[in-house]
Design a protein around this motif. Structure first.
Motif, mmCIF file in Angstrom:
data_model
loop_
_atom_site.group_PDB
_atom_site.id
_atom_site.type_symbol
_atom_site.label_atom_id
_atom_site.label_comp_id
_atom_site.label_asym_id
_atom_site.label_seq_id
_atom_site.Cartn_x
_atom_site.Cartn_y
_atom_site.Cartn_z
ATOM 1 N N GLU A 6 0.834 -1.200 0.000
ATOM 2 C CA GLU A 6 0.000 0.000 0.000
ATOM 3 C C GLU A 6 0.870 1.252 0.000
ATOM 4 O O GLU A 6 2.066 1.202 0.259
ATOM 5 C CB GLU A 6 -0.937 -0.036 1.195
ATOM 6 C CG GLU A 6 -1.912 -1.207 1.109
ATOM 7 C CD GLU A 6 -2.978 -1.170 2.182
ATOM 8 O OE1 GLU A 6 -3.079 -0.175 2.922
ATOM 9 O OE2 GLU A 6 -3.725 -2.155 2.276
ATOM 10 N N ASN A 46 -0.728 -5.819 -6.017
ATOM 11 C CA ASN A 46 -1.737 -5.048 -5.287
ATOM 12 C C ASN A 46 -2.135 -3.782 -6.054
ATOM 13 O O ASN A 46 -2.516 -2.788 -5.459
ATOM 14 C CB ASN A 46 -1.178 -4.680 -3.896
ATOM 15 C CG ASN A 46 -2.250 -4.225 -2.951
ATOM 16 O OD1 ASN A 46 -3.352 -4.737 -2.946
ATOM 17 N ND2 ASN A 46 -1.917 -3.229 -2.152
ATOM 18 N N THR A 49 -5.679 -1.748 -5.450
ATOM 19 C CA THR A 49 -5.727 -0.951 -4.214
ATOM 20 C C THR A 49 -4.760 0.212 -4.287
ATOM 21 O O THR A 49 -5.106 1.354 -3.964
ATOM 22 C CB THR A 49 -5.399 -1.835 -2.986
ATOM 23 O OG1 THR A 49 -6.380 -2.862 -2.904
ATOM 24 C CG2 THR A 49 -5.382 -1.033 -1.706
#
Length: 173
Positions: A6, A46, A49
């Motif tokens: 993230e 990822n 996201t």
């Protein structure tokens, strides 16, 4: 990039961003994995996201766009990198999106040099930033950071895949 894949966002000074904008200076920070392959692969794994987090941050902080510098991937990641950039482009259609790419003076299709689909990255970004600053490094024989032949051949290779107005040349200072 965090180890959960993230966005780690540094606090941005709103007054600083506003001051730059008042002088007609665009604010386009960069996101980098700092040569950490594991983090680069997390970006690819990822990307849905992460692209949402990036686009939300760009909007929230009144930024003009973002520069992506995901490096030390390999040719095995080539097809995984493009969806990340395409998705980010879709989520930020009116913002600047620049992508840093490796110099490739020998038109290699393997290793780090082979990890970029220059043509498609160019089609989905504002600019490709050619990072001509690593001909010699801590793991190589001593030599120049970017001699003129290395830079010239890397530019010519990139221009086989994109227009010259899409290229920004990054050189060491």
């Amino acid at each position: 990039i965090s180890y959960s894949g993230e966005l780690l966002e540094n606090k941005l000074d709103k007054e600083f961003v506003d001051e730059l904008h008042s002088k007609d200076i665009k604010v386009v920070p960069f996101i980098c994995n700092f040569w950490n392959r594991a983090l680069g692969e997390l970006v690819l794994d990822n990307y849905e996201t992460l692209t949402s987090q990036i686009s939300e941050s760009v909007s929230r902080n009144n930024l003009d766009g973002i520069t992506i510098d995901i490096n030390n991937l390999t040719h095995e990641n080539k097809n995984d990198y493009l969806p990340f950039v395409k998705t980010l482009r879709k989520k930020m259609p009116d913002k600047i999106l620049n992508v840093c790419v490796a110099p490739n003076p020998v038109s290699s299709k393997i290793g780090w040099y082979g990890s970029y689909n220059y043509k498609e990255l160019s089609n989905n970004s504002n600019h490709l930033i050619l990072m001509c600053l690593d001909q010699s490094h801590s793991d190589s024989k001593p030599g120049p950071i970017a001699d003129i032949n290395f830079v010239d051949k890397s530019i010519k290779d990139l221009l086989r895949h994109t227009a010259s107005d899409k290229v920004i040349l990054a050189v060491p200072f």
